[in-house]
Design an enzyme around this catalytic site. Structure first.
Site, PDB file in Angstrom:
ATOM      1  N   ASP A   1    -126.345  25.189 -38.581  1.00  0.00           N
ATOM      2  CA  ASP A   1    -127.114  24.002 -38.199  1.00  0.00           C
ATOM      3  C   ASP A   1    -126.601  23.444 -36.878  1.00  0.00           C
ATOM      4  OD1 ASP A   1    -124.675  23.391 -39.447  1.00  0.00           O
ATOM      5  OD2 ASP A   1    -125.365  21.447 -40.160  1.00  0.00           O
TER       6      ASP A   1
ATOM      7  N   GLU B   1    -119.696  20.512 -40.355  1.00  0.00           N
ATOM      8  CA  GLU B   1    -120.683  21.290 -41.105  1.00  0.00           C
ATOM      9  C   GLU B   1    -120.617  22.736 -40.618  1.00  0.00           C
ATOM     10  OE1 GLU B   1    -124.399  19.866 -42.826  1.00  0.00           O
ATOM     11  OE2 GLU B   1    -124.105  18.048 -41.658  1.00  0.00           O
TER      12      GLU B   1
ATOM     13  N   GLU C   1    -130.481  17.302 -32.563  1.00  0.00           N
ATOM     14  CA  GLU C   1    -130.891  17.245 -33.971  1.00  0.00           C
ATOM     15  C   GLU C   1    -132.019  16.231 -34.163  1.00  0.00           C
ATOM     16  OE1 GLU C   1    -127.680  15.933 -36.470  1.00  0.00           O
ATOM     17  OE2 GLU C   1    -128.607  16.750 -38.272  1.00  0.00           O
TER      18      GLU C   1
HETATM   19  C1  BGC Z   1    -127.822  19.715 -41.579  1.00  0.00           C
HETATM   20  C2  BGC Z   1    -129.248  20.138 -41.419  1.00  0.00           C
HETATM   21  C3  BGC Z   1    -129.679  20.656 -42.754  1.00  0.00           C
HETATM   22  C4  BGC Z   1    -129.690  19.428 -43.618  1.00  0.00           C
HETATM   23  C5  BGC Z   1    -130.332  19.553 -44.932  1.00  0.00           C
HETATM   24  C6  BGC Z   1    -127.825  18.552 -42.503  1.00  0.00           C
HETATM   25  O1  BGC Z   1    -126.627  17.970 -42.687  1.00  0.00           O
HETATM   26  O2  BGC Z   1    -127.216  19.461 -40.383  1.00  0.00           O
HETATM   27  O3  BGC Z   1    -129.629  20.721 -40.289  1.00  0.00           O
HETATM   28  O4  BGC Z   1    -130.805  21.416 -42.797  1.00  0.00           O
HETATM   29  O5  BGC Z   1    -128.430  18.850 -43.713  1.00  0.00           O
HETATM   30  O6  BGC Z   1    -131.381  18.736 -44.887  1.00  0.00           O
END
Ligand code: BGC
Length: 891
Positions: free
Chosen positions: A460, A466, A737
């Protein structure tokens, strides 16, 4: 004169790979021919165990076939640790043959886990408590001239391998990240040149990595285990034919060294005073090193590396070193990047360099790290004081554009710092360019989003706590990713992990590899990655094997959904992320207004439709019928639940309208109304989007597919919030994001969920390639065997061009328009055909290099359409010119 040539031989997408464990590797090649309309009529393939092809083990003879990609090796069973040479010859449709291609090869790895004779070893217990990276070593003697040597190696945690004082290979973060408990990759290195006759030594440094370091945002570590370990097997072949095998065993010794801490999120602490000079050389005195122990850990989970390796890909010179209003010294690299800073420093022993990494400055121009949450992204280097010291960290990477120099001996100078960009070393295959510099910048940002988030798994984001393989994000971006770089090996590997981590029920974890626990699974549009990703790889690379490999997983996902709730044709239960980060979300919510059961059922239909198509490709007729029927029933139920008899949707959002159009969920008679409603919603919002992760990738597509190309361009070209170019205007160098990661007034959207390198909204890239430049593949002849060229010029641009290195070779499509004079240039590689649509053209007005279209060599067919001319062309490069005609013309 020889004109037909075979080039770019690839085995499993790779050039001369080592350590392949695929039992029937697939071979691909490209054809070069100056002649238009070249097709392969036949091929011949030789596979031999020697490069002069005296020992041919597989000779296909002349095979009448157009197939030039993914030709499966069908010779005798392959032996482990063996090099196979191959060459190809082709014939074109006129019967001309090429010469034999240059020789290429692949080399098998251990092929099956029974061939592991080495044992797992762990450093002495004393080191298992400390955060410091353990080091392992062993000296050995080779009593003859060395003909060849290979190392097969893997680890629990990460490893760096050294032989005789030299780092082996340039692969980073090995053994990569997989669902470690089920699949653990090993790497193969050719170490012939590292060894000498006589005394040698081999050593490894281990790091926590994803295996036992901190992972996820909940303060979890040791997710796969609490000990780092090594397994290694080195086969040395002497000139006289003898073989020697060195393995990990109790002859190794262990210690720790200068790496006091190295963590994916947190950075590294390195005390250069603790370096052990010459520790991986044979005359190093290791008497104070401690013994290692054998470790009981499975070997049947070891699989050969499938993905391309992570490497240092480029270097970036900083653009400035400045002092912020808060008085901090900060370096600006000019690009939000992923990797680390290499620096040189000199100073007193014990003095420190401390570097902190951040993506953005706050509105006052100060260094800002709150959005990194728990990730420390800090490098601490303690000098040994021996003159010029150069440092790069080992088992960590940072996502950053700005680096704060918190401590440095003396006055730091800008040229002491270099940004090292790392990512999976994928071949760059696509480019897109147009006359609008901001859109070009957007494309640049998309590419950089891909670089930073394709570090062995599709993540992500690469900076905060993350950096996980979020399935939804991957699904949303994959089609764009396939244009920019060759991501087939990357996703083939990741999808195997998806399959491995999929629940018995068919549920798909939110993240792959799954580190969030067995209850974190199966959100609509996230779990659908199980179907959408293999299908997309098939479409873009013609790779049927990925469909075969993933078929049961794809099916299990659809069956999982079918079993949810009490109506098997709707999905209205369970947790879903919804239209994540959409702008129609309620205050303080991440989830947009589009009803979750609407999204869930829409994706259920979409995945079932793709599963049906997959069954057709794989000739599974029963399944194709069954899932065809299921698909119909889901749509019927969807319509009953969400569409009124007059064609009004129960969910009044942009995303809802986008999904029904994209996934074909409404009756034709209602299409116009739905399109108009979507257009109306956009108007009401001053021609701006409100879509989140789920709706955004398809928004421009549904507009251009339904007669609103101009409006799609308008959305693309908006420069104020919310839009793609808003962030570009705000100085973004990667994709954010949030649509408003940084607000108009310079303040931040939030500190919790505000990554500046999240590729999801970069999915507009797919529309730039496929619609603006008009470069696409047909679904029926996937993998660009049949190419579709359909540019969509718009008055907001003077030109657009895109290129794509397909499995068959380079495809390009470009258009330019000046005072109604249109010029469209395309290039089509040999062994493919293309359907080309010349927009706003009339047959009588079209010339190709001055020749009227009826007479052009390579053009097999032409037809007047309402809005242009349709052509069918063979390989070659063409430039079509004509005067634009706005008038509708009937066929
Ligand atoms: C991530 C997203 C992921 C989401 C789930 C987030 O914390 O960064 O990109 O898809 O959580 O909705």
């Amino acid at each position: 004169m020889e004109t037909l040539k075979v080039k770019k031989l690839r085995c499993e997408y790779k050039e001369n790979p080592l350590g392949i464990d695929v039992k029937k590797p697939r071979l691909s090649w490209q054809i070069d021919s100056p002649k238009r309309g070249t097709m392969q009529r036949a091929y011949a393939l030789h596979v031999a165990t020697d490069s002069s092809f005296e020992n041919i083990i597989w000779d296909t003879g002349c095979v009448e076939s157009e197939q030039s990609v993914h030709v499966e090796y069908m010779g005798p069973a392959l032996k482990p640790r063996t090099r196979y040479y191959y060459r190809v010859k082709v014939w074109d449709q006129a019967g001309h043959s090429s010469d034999w291609s240059e020789t290429a090869y692949w080399e098998t790895g251990l092929l099956c886990s029974d061939n592991w004779i080495a044992e797992w070893i762990v450093p002495h217990d004393k080191f298992s408590e400390s955060e410091a990276s353990p080091m392992l070593r062993r000296a050995f003697h080779l009593d003859g001239k060395i003909a060849a040597a290979r190392v097969y190696v893997s680890s629990l945690g990460l490893y760096e391998l050294y032989i005789n004082g030299k780092r082996v290979g340039d692969w980073l973060l090995t053994p990569g990240w997989t669902s470690y408990n089920k699949r653990l990759q090993y790497q193969t290195y050719d170490v012939t040149d590292y060894l000498i006759e006589g005394n040698n030594a081999i050593g490894a440094i281990l790091g926590n990595g994803w295996y036992k370091g901190e992972l996820g945002w909940q303060d979890h570590r040791n997710l796969y285990g609490d000990r780092t370990a090594l397994i290694l097997q080195m086969h040395v072949l002497y000139d006289d034919g003898r073989e020697e095998i060195i393995t990990t065993d109790t002859n190794w010794k262990s210690s720790t060294g200068p790496i006091l801490m190295s963590e994916i999120y947190h950075g590294e602490i390195y005390d250069a005073r603790l370096e052990k000079d010459g520790w991986s050389t044979s005359d190093y005195d290791d008497h104070d090193w401690l013994e290692v122990s054998l470790y009981h850990y499975p070997k049947d989970i070891l699989v050969a590396q499938e993905n391309v390796p992570v490497r240092r890909i480029e270097e970036i010179k900083p653009i400035k070193l400045f002092v912020t209003p808060a008085g901090e010294k900060v370096i600006d690299f000019g690009q939000n990047m992923v990797g680390w800073v290499k620096f040189s420093v000199s100073g007193m022993s014990g003095s420190k360099v401390i570097l902190k990494h951040a993506e953005v400055l706050d509105k006052n121009g100060n260094f800002y790290t709150e959005n990194l949450r728990r990730a420390k992204q800090t490098i601490q280097y303690i000098l040994k004081g021996s003159g010029n010291e150069v440092f790069e960290p080992h088992f960590t990477f940072q996502g950053f554009r700005y680096v704060k120099i918190e401590s440095f001996p003396g006055e730091p100078l800008i040229d002491q710092f270099t940004g090292i960009v790392i990512h999976s070393d994928m071949e760059q295959t696509g480019y897109f360019e147009c006359s609008n510099e901001l859109v070009n910048k957007l494309q640049h940002n998309i590419i950089w989003g891909q670089k930073g988030n394709f570090v062995d798994v599709p993540t992500d984001c690469p900076q905060r706590d993350e950096r996980l393989g979020w399935t939804g994000d991957a699904q949303v971006f994959i089609r764009t990713a396939c244009f920019n770089m060759n991501v087939a090996p990357f996703f083939s590997k990741w999808l195997k992990d998806l399959k491995a981590d999929q629940l018995e029920s068919g549920g798909v974890p939110y993240v792959i590899p799954n580190v969030l626990g067995s209850n974190s699974h199966s959100s609509a549009a996230w779990g659908d990655a199980a179907v959408i990703c293999p299908w997309t790889i098939y479409l873009c690379y013609g790779d049927k094997r990925i469909l075969e490999e993933q078929y049961e997983s794809m099916k299990a996902w659809v069956e999982y959904i079918r079993k949810q709730g009490d109506n098997e044709y709707l999905w209205n239960t369970g947790f879903h992320y919804g239209d994540w980060l959409a702008l129609d979300a309620k205050e303080n919510s991440y989830t947009g207004a589009t009803a979750k059961d609407f999204i869930a059922t829409a994706f259920y239909a979409y995945s079932t439709g793709l599963l049906k198509k997959t069954a057709e490709v794989l000739h599974k007729e029963d399944d194709a019928r069954r899932y065809g029927e299921l698909h119909k029933k889901i749509i019927e139920n969807f319509q009953k639940e969400f569409v009124t008899p007059n064609g009004r949707l129960a969910v009044p959002t942009q995303t809802a309208h986008v999904l029904v159009l994209m996934f074909d969920l409404i009756e034709d008679k209602h299409r116009e109304r739905i399109v108009k409603t979507l257009v109306q919603y956009l108007k009401e919002n001053n021609d701006h989007l409100t879509t989140g992760f789920v709706g955004t990738p398809y928004l421009c597509h549904v507009l251009s597919q339904n007669g609103y190309t101009e409006l799609a361009y308008k959305l693309l070209m908006q420069q104020d919030f919310p839009s793609w170019l808003y962030q570009v205007k705000k100085g973004a160098t990667t994709i954010w994001e949030h649509w408003d990661g940084i607000k108009e007034d310079g303040s931040f959207w939030s500190k919790d969920m505000n990554s500046f390198n999240h590729y999801a909204y970069g999915s507009i890239g797919d529309w730039l390639y496929r619609v603006v430049a008009g470069l696409d593949t047909s679904n029926e002849k996937a993998g660009y065997k049949e190419i579709l060229i359909h540019p969509h010029p718009d008055k907001s641009l003077k030109y657009a061009k895109a290129g794509f290195e397909s499995m068959y070779g380079k495809i390009s499509s470009s258009w330019k328009e000046e005072n109604d004079a249109m010029e469209i240039s395309v290039s089509i590689p040999p062994n493919t055909k293309a359907v080309v649509i010349l927009p706003f053209a009339r047959v009588d007005d079209v010339y190709e290099n001055g020749i009227e279209i009826r007479k052009v060599d390579g053009v097999y067919f032409y037809q007047q359409l309402e809005h242009g001319v349709k052509l069918e062309v063979g390989s070659g490069s063409y430039t079509f010119s004509y005067k634009k005609s706005e008038k509708r013309l009937s066929s």
